[in-house]
Design a protein around this motif. Sequence first.
Motif, PDB file in Angstrom:
ATOM      1  N   GLU A 124       0.856  -1.099  -0.074  1.00 57.91           N
ATOM      2  CA  GLU A 124      -0.088   0.049   0.099  1.00 57.91           C
ATOM      3  C   GLU A 124       0.804   1.190  -0.204  1.00 57.91           C
ATOM      4  O   GLU A 124       1.762   1.282   0.932  1.00 57.91           O
ATOM      5  CB  GLU A 124      -0.965   0.003   1.307  1.00 57.91           C
ATOM      6  CG  GLU A 124      -1.729   1.238   1.351  1.00 57.91           C
ATOM      7  CD  GLU A 124      -2.687   1.317   2.657  1.00 57.91           C
ATOM      8  OE1 GLU A 124      -3.603   2.184   2.753  1.00 57.91           O
ATOM      9  OE2 GLU A 124      -2.329   0.321   3.373  1.00 57.91           O
ATOM     10  N   VAL A 125       0.714   2.147  -0.997  1.00 56.72           N
ATOM     11  CA  VAL A 125       1.465   3.347  -1.079  1.00 56.72           C
ATOM     12  C   VAL A 125       0.779   4.671  -0.508  1.00 56.72           C
ATOM     13  O   VAL A 125      -0.420   4.712  -0.740  1.00 56.72           O
ATOM     14  CB  VAL A 125       1.968   3.491  -2.549  1.00 56.72           C
ATOM     15  CG1 VAL A 125       2.847   4.634  -2.615  1.00 56.72           C
ATOM     16  CG2 VAL A 125       2.754   2.246  -3.044  1.00 56.72           C
ATOM     17  N   LYS A 126       1.400   5.383   0.202  1.00 56.51           N
ATOM     18  CA  LYS A 126       0.862   6.617   0.484  1.00 56.51           C
ATOM     19  C   LYS A 126       1.804   7.575   0.538  1.00 56.51           C
ATOM     20  O   LYS A 126       2.870   7.556   0.253  1.00 56.51           O
ATOM     21  CB  LYS A 126       0.650   6.556   2.178  1.00 56.51           C
ATOM     22  CG  LYS A 126      -0.488   5.280   2.405  1.00 56.51           C
ATOM     23  CD  LYS A 126      -0.569   5.737   4.030  1.00 56.51           C
ATOM     24  CE  LYS A 126      -1.689   4.212   4.576  1.00 56.51           C
ATOM     25  NZ  LYS A 126      -1.843   4.618   6.259  1.00 56.51           N
ATOM     26  N   GLY A 127       1.056   8.949   0.181  1.00 51.50           N
ATOM     27  CA  GLY A 127       1.994  10.136   0.055  1.00 51.50           C
ATOM     28  C   GLY A 127       2.696  10.154  -1.422  1.00 51.50           C
ATOM     29  O   GLY A 127       3.716  11.192  -1.313  1.00 51.50           O
ATOM     30  N   VAL A 249      13.456  13.727   0.315  1.00 50.55           N
ATOM     31  CA  VAL A 249      11.848  13.346   0.492  1.00 50.55           C
ATOM     32  C   VAL A 249      11.887  11.938   1.481  1.00 50.55           C
ATOM     33  O   VAL A 249      12.548  10.972   1.054  1.00 50.55           O
ATOM     34  CB  VAL A 249      11.093  12.875  -0.754  1.00 50.55           C
ATOM     35  CG1 VAL A 249       9.993  12.354  -0.524  1.00 50.55           C
ATOM     36  CG2 VAL A 249      10.922  13.905  -1.730  1.00 50.55           C
ATOM     37  N   PRO A 250      11.614  11.995   2.661  1.00 52.48           N
ATOM     38  CA  PRO A 250      11.571  10.968   3.640  1.00 52.48           C
ATOM     39  C   PRO A 250      10.606   9.815   3.337  1.00 52.48           C
ATOM     40  O   PRO A 250       9.454  10.270   2.837  1.00 52.48           O
ATOM     41  CB  PRO A 250      11.333  11.439   5.219  1.00 52.48           C
ATOM     42  CG  PRO A 250      11.294  13.096   4.938  1.00 52.48           C
ATOM     43  CD  PRO A 250      11.111  13.398   3.657  1.00 52.48           C
ATOM     44  N   CYS A 251      10.954   8.591   3.584  1.00 57.04           N
ATOM     45  CA  CYS A 251      10.076   7.379   3.085  1.00 57.04           C
ATOM     46  C   CYS A 251      10.347   6.402   4.155  1.00 57.04           C
ATOM     47  O   CYS A 251      11.412   6.088   4.675  1.00 57.04           O
ATOM     48  CB  CYS A 251      10.638   6.831   1.822  1.00 57.04           C
ATOM     49  SG  CYS A 251       9.745   5.363   1.213  1.00 57.04           S
ATOM     50  N   SER A 252       9.196   5.950   4.644  1.00 57.76           N
ATOM     51  CA  SER A 252       8.897   4.937   5.654  1.00 57.76           C
ATOM     52  C   SER A 252       8.473   3.714   5.079  1.00 57.76           C
ATOM     53  O   SER A 252       7.507   3.913   4.537  1.00 57.76           O
ATOM     54  CB  SER A 252       8.281   5.566   6.788  1.00 57.76           C
ATOM     55  OG  SER A 252       8.636   6.855   7.225  1.00 57.76           O
ATOM     56  N   ILE A 253       9.044   2.525   5.475  1.00 57.55           N
ATOM     57  CA  ILE A 253       8.560   1.384   5.123  1.00 57.55           C
ATOM     58  C   ILE A 253       8.088   0.453   5.930  1.00 57.55           C
ATOM     59  O   ILE A 253       9.199  -0.117   6.873  1.00 57.55           O
ATOM     60  CB  ILE A 253       9.602   0.719   3.623  1.00 57.55           C
ATOM     61  CG1 ILE A 253      10.080   1.690   2.609  1.00 57.55           C
ATOM     62  CG2 ILE A 253       9.117  -0.628   3.341  1.00 57.55           C
ATOM     63  CD1 ILE A 253      11.365   1.326   1.994  1.00 57.55           C
ATOM     64  N   VAL A 254       7.165  -0.068   6.084  1.00 60.87           N
ATOM     65  CA  VAL A 254       6.492  -1.161   7.200  1.00 60.87           C
ATOM     66  C   VAL A 254       6.329  -2.341   6.738  1.00 60.87           C
ATOM     67  O   VAL A 254       5.687  -2.262   5.504  1.00 60.87           O
ATOM     68  CB  VAL A 254       5.610  -0.510   8.009  1.00 60.87           C
ATOM     69  CG1 VAL A 254       4.852  -1.748   8.881  1.00 60.87           C
ATOM     70  CG2 VAL A 254       5.924   0.700   8.679  1.00 60.87           C
ATOM     71  N   GLY A 255       6.649  -3.411   7.139  1.00 65.67           N
ATOM     72  CA  GLY A 255       6.357  -4.878   6.270  1.00 65.67           C
ATOM     73  C   GLY A 255       7.849  -5.587   6.233  1.00 65.67           C
ATOM     74  O   GLY A 255       7.648  -6.837   6.156  1.00 65.67           O
ATOM     75  N   GLN A 302       5.148   4.764   2.728  1.00 65.81           N
ATOM     76  CA  GLN A 302       4.410   6.293   3.036  1.00 65.81           C
ATOM     77  C   GLN A 302       5.919   7.010   2.660  1.00 65.81           C
ATOM     78  O   GLN A 302       6.869   7.051   3.266  1.00 65.81           O
ATOM     79  CB  GLN A 302       4.201   6.572   4.240  1.00 65.81           C
ATOM     80  CG  GLN A 302       3.723   7.930   4.313  1.00 65.81           C
ATOM     81  CD  GLN A 302       2.573   7.891   5.603  1.00 65.81           C
ATOM     82  OE1 GLN A 302       2.009   7.113   5.904  1.00 65.81           O
ATOM     83  NE2 GLN A 302       2.427   9.122   6.157  1.00 65.81           N
ATOM     84  N   PHE A 303       5.488   8.181   1.659  1.00 67.65           N
ATOM     85  CA  PHE A 303       6.549   9.129   1.434  1.00 67.65           C
ATOM     86  C   PHE A 303       6.025  10.389   1.898  1.00 67.65           C
ATOM     87  O   PHE A 303       4.819  10.823   1.956  1.00 67.65           O
ATOM     88  CB  PHE A 303       6.453   9.412  -0.231  1.00 67.65           C
ATOM     89  CG  PHE A 303       7.075   8.187  -1.118  1.00 67.65           C
ATOM     90  CD1 PHE A 303       8.177   7.976  -1.161  1.00 67.65           C
ATOM     91  CD2 PHE A 303       6.119   7.385  -1.571  1.00 67.65           C
ATOM     92  CE1 PHE A 303       8.797   6.975  -1.856  1.00 67.65           C
ATOM     93  CE2 PHE A 303       6.540   6.306  -2.366  1.00 67.65           C
ATOM     94  CZ  PHE A 303       7.841   6.121  -2.495  1.00 67.65           C
TER      95      PHE A 303
END
Length: 350
Positions: A124-127, A249-255, A302-303
């Motif tokens: 799932e992609v956000k931002g 651009v900060p990017c957070s990856i969960v999973g 999420q970006f």
Amino acid sequence: MADAKVIPFDDDRSRGNRRRAKTESESGPAGEVQPLPLRGAAAPEDDPVTPSGPQVPVGSSAGGDGYGDGDGGLERRVAAGLSFLRRRLTGDYEVDDFGYDAELTDQVLMSLLRPVYEKYFRVEVKGVENIPAEGGALIVANHSGTLPLDGLMMQVAVHDHHPADRHLRLLAADLVFVLPVVNELARKLGHTLACAEDAERLLAQGELVGVMPEGFKGIGKPFGERYKLQRFGRGGFVSTALRQGAPIVPCSIVGAEEIYPMIGNSKTLARLLGFPYFPLTPTFPWLGPLGAVPLPTKWTIQFGEPIPTDGYAPEAAEDPVLMFNLTDQVREQIQHTLYKLLVQRRSVFF
């Protein structure tokens, strides 16, 4: 690559004629378009047939009974495939100075990664709208998962979801470029060595550049330290962005943390093989090749909002205090977003 076409299974000619006759008798002609060819007895030359709805061109994927649609779509796909093979065999294709092969990436490599992205990890992609539509930008993300699948999934996310169809060029560790096969594929995908010179050249060319500053410290950390960001190096990525005036651009990856739960590290085997670590998981190496299959976790990428750097003076790239502050700001934003996503997550797998 040609678009995939929908071929209906109810291509019954008699039913199609009955539907058209019924529609014409009830609603009358719907527009001045060229008539479809009759399927059956020839129509009188002075009595043209006016269809009851807009005509669908042969080979279109729009509605209708699909007569001729499958053959046209198949012919185009075969022609496109043969043309692609001809260009590959004759060398009639382009790569840039870094070895990036845009055609191979779009038509082959992304097609191989996409099922893993969509069906296996269900990302799932956000931002994604926070990524600039044009110009150079530096995407900084957390790194985890024992194997660097998170970088590949982030690349697919940008490729498939960004409204401006942008491509992400990842900075990779030198180990990637000494491994056979992996080296060639990484170059074709647009990856390059994680050094300031290459990153600045790409940013100057207006490319999106992806970096994961945790490096091996992040990807090889124990499972008990999951989602706890490691040190972001010396802030070299900030200096690179400042020199080019590129937003970060900060990017957070969960999973990704749970695909290979690393419960141990065989340092002896790592030294023998020349690897930074040799992971021990509940399934690897105990189950052999089967243990190398990642767990099908549910991912979220999420970006965050970009951090501008174009307002600083040119000499700011050499200011250690500024680099430290910006590095800490990026790291804290990624960590805060990770915690927020973890709180929102219903399950590791769903």
